[in-house]
Design an enzyme around this catalytic site. Structure first.
Site, PDB file in Angstrom:
ATOM      1  CG  HIS A  53      -1.844  -1.388   1.364  1.00 44.87           C
ATOM      2  ND1 HIS A  53      -1.934  -1.681   2.825  1.00 44.87           N
ATOM      3  CD2 HIS A  53      -1.941  -2.280   0.566  1.00 44.87           C
ATOM      4  CE1 HIS A  53      -2.961  -3.128   2.434  1.00 44.87           C
ATOM      5  NE2 HIS A  53      -3.070  -2.158   0.748  1.00 44.87           N
TER       6      HIS A  53
ATOM      7  CG  HIS B  39      -7.453 -12.042   3.560  1.00 40.66           C
ATOM      8  ND1 HIS B  39      -7.204 -12.653   2.178  1.00 40.66           N
ATOM      9  CD2 HIS B  39      -7.192 -10.863   3.720  1.00 40.66           C
ATOM     10  CE1 HIS B  39      -6.456 -11.974   1.477  1.00 40.66           C
ATOM     11  NE2 HIS B  39      -6.388 -10.643   1.912  1.00 40.66           N
TER      12      HIS B  39
END
Length: 430
Positions: free
Chosen positions: A104, A170
């Protein structure tokens, strides 16, 4: 009326035509203790390790891996206790907070203040991981998959490596938390790309709620062992992002207990598939961009009929979330051709965001997707081979017209629930 999380608010839809509402039991998770009491109790009774203060004795340095701005981890209620215990064990210990950004963008100072509080930002040493900064990275060898484990040097050179985190389903690693603080959290881009290769993403065991025979999870476990991760503090949060359970201690044992606890609330069986499914990515901060909302789409994909329509409500205040992700879908001649190209890509040639558009393309190959989001994203949503609607009622009108059906499944929070057998026609272990 049914409430759908959207940013920091909610959208509402009529119950007309709703065949089923699929929710996790997260709303039922309650505790009579305060978040601080829950965390302290977990740290006083660690699973598989001595208390953190004992681990800190005789250690000159400690690195605490913390989550970044994309994760709703209540760090303000966790990090102060970790710092306190470390200094109880050794008042002179030198501590670094290492922000696990994975691939990120870097977490900004104001985001750190919001996450940690001004006092910790002012007084502690904080390093934001950069997966492309070679000066930050060091090579530890080869993972079972064949990918190289290259990770943040500060984690390797510290005397004691610990991590905070939270556990939720997830969409391809099974559950978040635990070993994910290492991979992808503080790894190089090369290592993350190898772990998220096309072959692993296509593996039927790489799915929400499943750790058994999951190749992505297995590489993550190996990375955490090689890095020397010695202790974790992981929490489970409710729909208001409040701590309801905490698990501290050995990275594998504590994480496993946390996953087992959460599974009893999140695992569901699909009663039936419907032509239309409405969902969300759980609101802020998890619906901050289109990239992140692929998680909610995965849940809805398991319930929508082939040829059906998935409607996802997501504010996407931070935009698309990755140029490569956007360009791959925008520029492809067709979804099937894009998938063919991805599947022929060797592990070592995996490119950034490939896994995310691979998963989205698998959905788009057989279903339509409508985004209910801010109007500024209308053109890019359409460029990415999806549909746009300004409101949820408009999206429902479009979906009913395309499918010729009124039958709708609603999954208010698409990342808080997973299905025990998402592909009942396939035979493999859960």
């Amino acid at each position: 009326m049914i409430a759908i999380p959207y940013g920091k608010k909610q959208l509402y839809m009529e119950e007309t035509g709703v065949a089923q509402v699929l929710e996790s039991g997260i709303g039922q998770m309650k505790s009579s203790q305060t978040p601080e009491e829950i965390v302290r109790q977990a740290m006083e009774h660690p699973i598989g390790t001595p208390p953190l203060r004992e681990l800190a004795r005789g250690k000159a340095t400690a690195t605490v891996i913390i989550s970044d701005h994309t994760r709703p981890v209540p760090s303000k209620q966790m990090i102060p206790f970790m710092l306190e215990e470390l200094r109880q064990g050794n008042p002179e210990i030198v501590i670094t907070l290492l922000v696990a950004t994975g691939c990120h963008r870097g977490t900004k100072k104001e985001e750190l203040v919001e996450k940690l509080g001004q006092k910790i930002v002012d007084e502690e040493t904080i390093l934001v991981h950069d997966c492309d900064d070679q000066e930050q990275l060091t090579d530890l060898g080869v993972l079972p998959s064949g990918a190289r484990l290259v990770l943040n040097r500060r984690a390797v050179e510290t005397d004691l490596l610990v991590a905070e985190g939270f556990i939720e389903p997830h969409f391809f690693a099974g559950f978040s938390g635990g070993r994910k603080s290492i991979l992808p959290g503080i790894c190089s881009r090369v290592t993350v790309l190898g772990n998220h290769c096309a072959r692993f993403i296509d593996n039927p065991h790489a799915r929400s709620g499943n750790l058994k025979n999951n190749p992505i999870h297995e590489d993550m476990i190996a990375a955490a062992r090689m890095a020397g991760l010695g202790y974790i503090l992981n929490v489970v949060i409710d729909e208001e992002k409040q701590i309801v359970a905490a698990f501290a201690g050995d990275p594998e044992q504590a994480h496993e207990e946390g996953c087992t606890f959460l599974k009893s609330y999140c695992e569901a069986k699909v009663p039936k598939k419907t032509p239309i499914v409405v969902t969300s990515n759980g609101g802020a901060p998890l619906d901050q961009n289109v990239y992140q909302t692929v998680k909610g789409l995965c849940t809805a994909d398991n319930v929508a009929e082939e040829g059906g329509v998935i409607i996802i409500c997501a504010e996407c205040g931070d935009g698309i979330g990755g140029d490569a992700f956007y360009q791959a879908l925008k520029d492809c001649e067709s979804i099937s051709m894009l998938l063919s190209r991805i599947r022929s890509t060797p592990m070592e040639e995996t490119v950034p965001d490939q896994w995310q558009y691979q998963i989205l393309a698998k959905i788009l190959e057989k279903k339509k997707v409508i985004y209910v989001t801010e109007q500024q994203w209308e053109s890019v949503i359409r460029e990415m081979k999806m549909e746009y609607a300004a409101t949820l009622p408009k999206a429902l009108d479009m979906a009913r017209k395309w499918t010729g059906s009124e039958e709708v499944t609603v999954i208010p929070n698409g990342i808080s629930v997973y299905f025990a057998r998402p592909y009942p026609d396939r035979k493999y272990e859960i």
